[in-house]
Scaffold this motif. Sequence first.
Motif, PDB file in Angstrom:
ATOM      1  N   THR A  80      -2.367  -4.429   2.103  1.00  0.00           N
ATOM      2  CA  THR A  80      -3.148  -5.880   2.143  1.00  0.00           C
ATOM      3  C   THR A  80      -4.244  -5.885   2.877  1.00  0.00           C
ATOM      4  O   THR A  80      -4.838  -6.848   3.026  1.00  0.00           O
ATOM      5  N   SER A  81      -4.620  -4.810   3.374  1.00  0.00           N
ATOM      6  CA  SER A  81      -5.705  -4.817   4.605  1.00  0.00           C
ATOM      7  C   SER A  81      -6.245  -3.320   4.877  1.00  0.00           C
ATOM      8  O   SER A  81      -5.414  -2.411   4.355  1.00  0.00           O
TER       9      SER A  81
ATOM     10  N   ILE B  74      -7.134   0.271   5.439  1.00  0.00           N
ATOM     11  CA  ILE B  74      -7.125   1.584   4.718  1.00  0.00           C
ATOM     12  C   ILE B  74      -5.928   1.488   3.491  1.00  0.00           C
ATOM     13  O   ILE B  74      -5.961   2.070   2.557  1.00  0.00           O
TER      14      ILE B  74
ATOM     15  N   ARG C 253       3.515  -7.997   3.829  1.00  0.00           N
ATOM     16  CA  ARG C 253       4.485  -9.022   4.051  1.00  0.00           C
ATOM     17  C   ARG C 253       4.281 -10.345   3.368  1.00  0.00           C
ATOM     18  O   ARG C 253       5.055 -11.258   3.277  1.00  0.00           O
TER      19      ARG C 253
ATOM     20  N   LYS D 202      -0.865 -12.816  -0.724  1.00  0.00           N
ATOM     21  CA  LYS D 202      -1.895 -11.814  -0.387  1.00  0.00           C
ATOM     22  C   LYS D 202      -1.994 -10.575  -1.331  1.00  0.00           C
ATOM     23  O   LYS D 202      -2.845 -10.072  -1.846  1.00  0.00           O
TER      24      LYS D 202
ATOM     25  N   ASN E 155       1.945   3.844   5.746  1.00  0.00           N
ATOM     26  CA  ASN E 155       0.650   3.516   6.172  1.00  0.00           C
ATOM     27  C   ASN E 155       0.648   2.247   6.938  1.00  0.00           C
ATOM     28  O   ASN E 155      -0.339   1.976   8.111  1.00  0.00           O
TER      29      ASN E 155
ATOM     30  N   TYR F 193       0.490   2.181  21.447  1.00  0.00           N
ATOM     31  CA  TYR F 193      -0.060   2.571  20.281  1.00  0.00           C
ATOM     32  C   TYR F 193       0.279   4.139  20.324  1.00  0.00           C
ATOM     33  O   TYR F 193       0.738   4.459  19.194  1.00  0.00           O
TER      34      TYR F 193
ATOM     35  N   LYS G 199       2.432   6.683  17.671  1.00  0.00           N
ATOM     36  CA  LYS G 199       1.904   7.475  16.823  1.00  0.00           C
ATOM     37  C   LYS G 199       2.271   9.079  17.361  1.00  0.00           C
ATOM     38  O   LYS G 199       2.495   9.771  16.404  1.00  0.00           O
TER      39      LYS G 199
ATOM     40  N   ILE H  71     -11.885   3.842  12.067  1.00  0.00           N
ATOM     41  CA  ILE H  71     -11.945   3.173  10.479  1.00  0.00           C
ATOM     42  C   ILE H  71     -12.248   1.766  10.891  1.00  0.00           C
ATOM     43  O   ILE H  71     -11.592   1.248  11.556  1.00  0.00           O
TER      44      ILE H  71
ATOM     45  N   THR I 223     -11.916  -1.664  10.073  1.00  0.00           N
ATOM     46  CA  THR I 223     -10.754  -2.444   9.367  1.00  0.00           C
ATOM     47  C   THR I 223     -10.541  -3.607  10.164  1.00  0.00           C
ATOM     48  O   THR I 223     -10.916  -3.772  11.441  1.00  0.00           O
TER      49      THR I 223
END
Length: 248
Positions: A19-20, A22, A42, A46, A84, A148, A152, A181, A183
């Motif tokens: 929904t957003s 990437i 979710r 959307k 993702n 974060y 990852k 990126i 976003t």
Amino acid sequence: MNKFALNTQGKVVLITGATSGIGLALYLHYKKLGYQVITCGRNKEKLAELTPDAAMHLVFDVNDISAIEMATKQVVYIDILILNAGTCLYINNARQFDGKSFREVINTNLLAMGALLECFLPKVIAGGQLALVSSSATILPFARAEAYGASKAGVDYLANSLRIDLVSEHIDVCLIHPGFIKTPLTDKNNFAMPFLLTAEQAADRIYQGIKRRKHYLHFPKRLTLLLKLLAFLPQSFSRLLLSKGLNT
Ligand SMILES: NC(=O)c1ccc[n+]([C@@H]2O[C@H](COP(=O)([O-])OP(=O)(O)OC[C@H]3O[C@@H](n4cnc5c(N)ncnc54)[C@H](OP(=O)(O)O)[C@@H]3O)[C@@H](O)[C@H]2O)c1
């Protein structure tokens, strides 16, 4: 070339976080090329509005295992599974460590992968592909990225381990390290983001890499190679450079 890699069109691609950013760009890219795209998010409205031509909409929070299990029942098979969905919260004061944010990021970015794999991996056909979106942030430690980066780094290990264990199942695993990126996730950043790419550029690189059945994708290379070089330098030097960069 792997015998399963021929004929890419018409295949079923499932994308989480569609929904957003990437994920949405990946939906548009694969759709344009004739793939059947299953989009996950979710928010039902959307998903319907942003991915109207998806083969199927699956609505769930990645932290809700029951909802994922329910959604899984609608899926017959998957050729390419792209995990993702993710979030980023910074730890602004290490001394007064924000455990709530830490748990939220680890849950969404790493633990949820376990639930998604449990539910969707059995649907991936022999000869299929699994792609996990991690981050080039794992190449070396960044300031305020305790949550974060740790999440990852876990994804990196997960992907690399899965790749070994899924060989016998004829499923290729691709670990993806995007750099910066543009976003909604990075729009919140108030520091310099060198070599920023658009979500469309990222989607094209991911598409090309998956098509070539690459095991590791990193882009833009001028950023990731620079980070790899910095990782070789004494930590005192790279720490100085990186802490400066992230606080501008
Ligand atoms: N942007 C970058 O520079 C960059 C760099 C390296 C790696 N990445 C990784 O790339 C992936 C996509 O990031 P992005 O930049 O495209 O971010 P984004 O624009 O914020 O999109 C994140 C997507 O993940 C979904 N999501 C977040 N939490 C979720 C949850 N609990 N359950 C279900 N879906 C959830 C969001 O859904 P909603 O629409 O419902 O919020 C959205 O679709 C992430 O894993 C991120 O860590 C991004």
